[in-house]
Design an enzyme around this catalytic site. Structure first.
Site, PDB file in Angstrom:
ATOM      1  N   CYS A 118      -1.812 -16.377   0.976  1.00  0.00           N
ATOM      2  CA  CYS A 118      -1.806 -17.400   1.681  1.00  0.00           C
ATOM      3  C   CYS A 118      -2.258 -17.318   2.693  1.00  0.00           C
ATOM      4  O   CYS A 118      -1.718 -16.537   4.021  1.00  0.00           O
ATOM      5  CB  CYS A 118      -0.603 -18.456   1.424  1.00  0.00           C
TER       6      CYS A 118
ATOM      7  N   ARG B 186      -7.059 -13.464   1.972  1.00  0.00           N
ATOM      8  CA  ARG B 186      -5.347 -13.715   2.059  1.00  0.00           C
ATOM      9  C   ARG B 186      -4.513 -14.439   0.360  1.00  0.00           C
ATOM     10  O   ARG B 186      -3.505 -14.001   0.241  1.00  0.00           O
ATOM     11  CB  ARG B 186      -4.698 -14.277   3.033  1.00  0.00           C
TER      12      ARG B 186
ATOM     13  N   TRP C 228      -2.022 -17.746  -2.829  1.00  0.00           N
ATOM     14  CA  TRP C 228      -2.082 -16.800  -3.573  1.00  0.00           C
ATOM     15  C   TRP C 228      -0.438 -17.249  -4.473  1.00  0.00           C
ATOM     16  O   TRP C 228       0.679 -16.976  -3.545  1.00  0.00           O
ATOM     17  CB  TRP C 228      -1.208 -15.110  -3.096  1.00  0.00           C
TER      18      TRP C 228
ATOM     19  N   ASN D 222       3.108 -20.139   4.191  1.00  0.00           N
ATOM     20  CA  ASN D 222       2.368 -19.361   3.430  1.00  0.00           C
ATOM     21  C   ASN D 222       4.420 -17.834   3.652  1.00  0.00           C
ATOM     22  O   ASN D 222       4.752 -18.402   4.629  1.00  0.00           O
ATOM     23  CB  ASN D 222       1.423 -18.301   4.505  1.00  0.00           C
ATOM     24  N   GLY D 223       5.165 -17.859   2.391  1.00  0.00           N
ATOM     25  CA  GLY D 223       6.026 -17.407   2.856  1.00  0.00           C
ATOM     26  C   GLY D 223       6.751 -17.623   1.059  1.00  0.00           C
ATOM     27  O   GLY D 223       6.361 -18.261  -0.042  1.00  0.00           O
TER      28      GLY D 223
ATOM     29  N   GLU E  21      -5.454   7.718  -4.677  1.00  0.00           N
ATOM     30  CA  GLU E  21      -6.549   6.127  -4.006  1.00  0.00           C
ATOM     31  C   GLU E  21      -7.270   5.741  -4.511  1.00  0.00           C
ATOM     32  O   GLU E  21      -8.201   4.935  -5.297  1.00  0.00           O
ATOM     33  CB  GLU E  21      -6.601   6.868  -2.552  1.00  0.00           C
TER      34      GLU E  21
ATOM     35  N   LYS F 169      -8.400   2.770  -5.853  1.00  0.00           N
ATOM     36  CA  LYS F 169     -10.317   1.576  -5.402  1.00  0.00           C
ATOM     37  C   LYS F 169     -10.192   1.500  -6.908  1.00  0.00           C
ATOM     38  O   LYS F 169     -10.732  -0.096  -7.019  1.00  0.00           O
ATOM     39  CB  LYS F 169     -10.517   2.414  -4.897  1.00  0.00           C
TER      40      LYS F 169
ATOM     41  N   GLU G   2      -8.393  -1.263  -9.140  1.00  0.00           N
ATOM     42  CA  GLU G   2      -8.619  -2.710  -8.200  1.00  0.00           C
ATOM     43  C   GLU G   2      -8.976  -3.812  -7.871  1.00  0.00           C
ATOM     44  O   GLU G   2      -9.197  -4.894  -8.449  1.00  0.00           O
ATOM     45  CB  GLU G   2      -8.027  -3.080  -6.504  1.00  0.00           C
TER      46      GLU G   2
ATOM     47  N   HIS H 233       0.656  18.218 -18.907  1.00  0.00           N
ATOM     48  CA  HIS H 233       1.741  18.458 -18.652  1.00  0.00           C
ATOM     49  C   HIS H 233       1.939  16.832 -19.497  1.00  0.00           C
ATOM     50  O   HIS H 233       3.100  16.090 -19.147  1.00  0.00           O
ATOM     51  CB  HIS H 233       2.766  17.969 -17.347  1.00  0.00           C
TER      52      HIS H 233
ATOM     53  N   LYS I 106      -4.724  -9.282   0.033  1.00  0.00           N
ATOM     54  CA  LYS I 106      -4.527  -8.542   1.421  1.00  0.00           C
ATOM     55  C   LYS I 106      -3.267  -8.283   2.086  1.00  0.00           C
ATOM     56  O   LYS I 106      -3.270  -7.294   2.239  1.00  0.00           O
ATOM     57  CB  LYS I 106      -5.987  -8.774   1.809  1.00  0.00           C
TER      58      LYS I 106
HETATM   59  C1  G6P Z   1      -1.789  -4.935  -0.394  1.00  0.00           C
HETATM   60  C2  G6P Z   1      -3.398  -4.955  -0.355  1.00  0.00           C
HETATM   61  C3  G6P Z   1      -3.671  -3.088  -0.154  1.00  0.00           C
HETATM   62  C4  G6P Z   1      -3.268  -2.741   0.929  1.00  0.00           C
HETATM   63  C5  G6P Z   1      -0.830  -3.126   0.923  1.00  0.00           C
HETATM   64  C6  G6P Z   1      -0.144  -2.183   1.903  1.00  0.00           C
HETATM   65  O1  G6P Z   1      -1.924  -4.835  -1.617  1.00  0.00           O
HETATM   66  O2  G6P Z   1      -4.319  -5.040  -1.270  1.00  0.00           O
HETATM   67  O3  G6P Z   1      -5.125  -2.813   0.263  1.00  0.00           O
HETATM   68  O4  G6P Z   1      -2.810  -1.326   1.110  1.00  0.00           O
HETATM   69  O5  G6P Z   1      -1.410  -4.062   0.361  1.00  0.00           O
HETATM   70  O6  G6P Z   1      -0.806  -3.307   2.841  1.00  0.00           O
HETATM   71  P1  G6P Z   1      -1.172  -2.865   4.244  1.00  0.00           P
HETATM   72  O7  G6P Z   1      -0.955  -4.719   4.733  1.00  0.00           O
HETATM   73  O8  G6P Z   1       0.352  -2.897   4.689  1.00  0.00           O
HETATM   74  O9  G6P Z   1      -1.677  -1.797   4.343  1.00  0.00           O
END
Ligand code: G6P
Length: 612
Positions: free
Chosen positions: A2, A27, A73, A99-100, A485, A489, A492, A508, A607
């Site tokens: 948010c 956000r 969000w 937000n929260g 990673e 990606k 996501e 395995h 994010k």
């Molecule tokens: C969310 C974002 C990711 C990020 C993660 C941790 O899931 O979409 O891109 O890696 O949070 O966030 P931070 O700000 O703590 O790295």
């Protein structure tokens, strides 16, 4: 999660709020809304993105020089017009954005229902504004006092802005565990979840502290109090943020811009810290706490998401180069599993945003247990940066694409510097190897630029595999976290199911999934386990899997077996992830684009995850 924005001054609030919401949309983006005061307080809100709100506003009055906006969000209640913010009190006098999460909202709601309150939405936020109303009307209090008293009874996290229809020369903001920045202009004030909606208007900002309430009024200026009703002196800071850092420029997406910025952001992370020609490397954050670090028995690296993958690489780096035992924890698990943390442990939190709720909570536990807290953070002035005893910024600049790219390489660069620094001071790296690594580290930005030249080739590979429903990523050693990673990606942003595996673990279980439709992305740049990975590729090929191999320049064996080959410059093994991750970022970007996905704002994600 948010985004909140607010304005009070002489200008038209609407464009300021809408531009602010666009900046904060990373956000959360399932619904958006604004409140505008123009003689009366009007609320407009809509399911969908900020552009849907803008469409909805067509033909409506946008006049008013105070107001607030929210991009959501969803936590409590599905994304729809009713659950969107702002929310109103029962008497239609107060309006709130939040937000929260209010954790005890259910108990408060039950009490309010007994008092005769009825609710339109399923949100915790609507409960909070009714609670503020109840306190305000009972004792006929000014809005800021009612907000303060209500917040003393609230459990949870919040950054809120409240407007009072009957006291329109005021906006009231408060925070606890969710970020909130106030911009101070000339006879005007701005509020944002971060500074991005503010920087084009003023560079003077105040970062509100936890459990503080700010009242902004055109007549009386800014006043900040704590929850105990004591007046606090605002600490005004100068923003160091440029407009081009928060705009896409010539790029189609923020993610692509951020991928291509990496030669610069990695160099920025090293600036003033690494100098190969003079043979030094230093990290101010470590120097501040040198004595405690030198006595540390163990490092615990805590993080979420992509930052957790960077932490895994940190484990390999620190254990190999500095010979300090390292544990890597999901912050969300660490906080709830009664961990053994001692005062001679160092807990390192990695976070791009510096606001992730689970990471912050893990630090709080570590603090109670007396550990030294260290932050590796991108967002300057964020909660984690302020909470830790010491730390290092990665200096990647604002990362706006939801999928993290340049923050990841910034974190890995920082961890490389840290591991080399500790290794040197502890005498655990042979001097000649240390100097070799130092020179190599300095060359990483130019080598990343070289990898980026493969963009067209990667785009072609993307067209070939874009329709696959699944993908496997495999790597060994330093490249195992890179495989994780790469898979993250792809998941996501393209919504293709993908898994990352240590290459040897394939037999395995995952090898059962391999057939002629399964793309297997193999990161095969390791020197130490090269023969093993050659065998792993053979195993995939003999089951007809489609192999996309990331190999060192000039590599032969795997290149002959693979269906597609991406060469990257040779580097020392501990630094490999900084290069091998780049093709994986580009591959997921191009696949997502070809599949018509919203690259910068993938579904269901946000994010900055400020809720558990
Ligand atoms: C969310 C974002 C990711 C990020 C993660 C941790 O899931 O979409 O891109 O890696 O949070 O966030 P931070 O700000 O703590 O790295």
């Amino acid at each position: 999660m948010c985004g909140i924005v607010a304005y009070i001054g002489d200008k038209e609030a609407y464009p300021i709020l809408i531009n602010g919401l666009k900046r904060l949309e990373y956000r959360g983006y399932d619904s958006a809304g604004i409140a505008l005061f123009n003689g009366d307080l009007n609320i407009y809100k809509r399911k969908g993105k900020v552009k849907d709100l803008v469409d909805f506003m067509k033909g409506k009055s946008k006049v008013g020089n105070r107001g607030m906006g929210h991009t959501r969000w969803a936590t409590h209640g599905k994304p729809d017009d009713i659950n969107a913010h702002p929310h109103m009190s029962g008497n239609d006098r107060l309006s709130i954005i939040h937000n929260g999460i209010i954790e005890n909202y259910s108990a408060i709601k039950s009490t309010l229902i007994k008092e005769g309150h009825t609710f339109k939405s399923q949100t915790d936020t609507e409960v909070l504004v009714h609670f503020i109303e109840e306190i305000q009307t009972r004792d006929n209090l000014p809005v800021e006092e009612a907000v303060r008293l209500a917040l003393t009874k609230v459990v949870g996290a919040y950054a809120i802005v409240v407007m009072d229809r009957e006291d329109p020369d005021k906006i009231v903001a408060a925070r606890k565990a969710s970020p909130l920045v106030i911009g101070i202009g000339d006879g005007e004030f701005f509020v944002g979840s971060d500074a991005t909606p503010i920087v084009e208007h003023t560079k003077k900002v105040v970062y509100l502290n936890d459990e503080e309430i700010a009242v902004m009024s055109k007549k009386d200026g800014l006043q900040i109090k704590n929850m105990g009703n004591e007046v606090m002196t605002p600490f005004v800071e100068q923003l160091d943020l440029k407009m081009d850092e928060i705009e896409k420029g010539d790029y189609e997406h923020f993610m692509l811009k951020e991928i291509f910025e990496q030669p610069k952001t990695i160099a920025d992370c090293m600036r003033g810290r690494v100098n190969a020609s003079e043979s030094w490397l230093k990290l101010g954050g470590l120097q501040n706490v040198e004595e405690r670090i030198s006595k540390a028995k163990r490092f615990i690296l805590a993080a979420c998401g992509t930052s957790w993958h960077a932490a895994l690489i940190g484990e390999y780096l620190i254990e190999e180069l500095a010979r300090i035992p390292v544990e890597v924890e999901y912050a969300s698990e660490l906080r709830y599993r009664n961990p053994i943390i001692n005062s001679d442990d160092v807990v390192i939190a990695l976070s791009q945003s510096g606001e992730t709720a689970d990471t912050m909570a893990a630090l709080e536990i570590a603090k109670e247990k007396g550990a030294l807290l260290y932050g590796i953070v991108n967002n300057v002035g964020s909660s984690i940066a302020r909470f830790t005893d010491s730390g290092s910024y990665i200096h990647a600049g604002p990362e706006i694409g939801v999928a993290s790219t340049k923050a990841f390489t910034g974190q890995v660069t920082l961890l490389s510097i840290m591991a080399m620094n500790l290794g040197y001071s502890r005498g655990t790296i042979p001097k000649s190897y240390y100097h070799q690594l130092l020179h190599e580290l300095e060359r990483i930005p130019e080598k990343v630029a070289k990898v980026l030249e493969s963009d067209e080739q990667i785009k072609y590979i993307a067209t070939e595999i874009k329709d696959a429903p699944n993908a496997l990523y495999m790597g060994r050693g330093y490249n195992f976290p890179v495989a994780l990673e790469g898979a993250l990606k792809l998941k996501e942003i393209s919504y293709i199911h993908a898994e990352g595996y240590p290459a040897a673990e394939m037999k395995h279980g995952p090898i059962a999934l391999i057939d002629e439709n399964m793309p297997v992305i193999v990161i095969a740049t390791n020197k130490s386990a090269y023969d093993k990975i050659v065998s792993n590729v053979q195993e995939v090929k003999s089951r007809k899997g489609i192999v996309i191999a990331i190999v060192d320049e000039g590599e032969k064996l795997i290149s002959e077996m693979a269906d597609y080959v991406i060469e990257i410059p040779v580097t020392d093994e501990p630094l490999t992830p900084l290069l091998s991750v780049i093709p994986l970022q580009l591959l997921s970007y191009h696949i997502a684009l070809l599949r018509g996905c919203d690259v910068d704002q993938p579904r269901n994600l946000a994010k900055s995850v400020t809720v558990e």
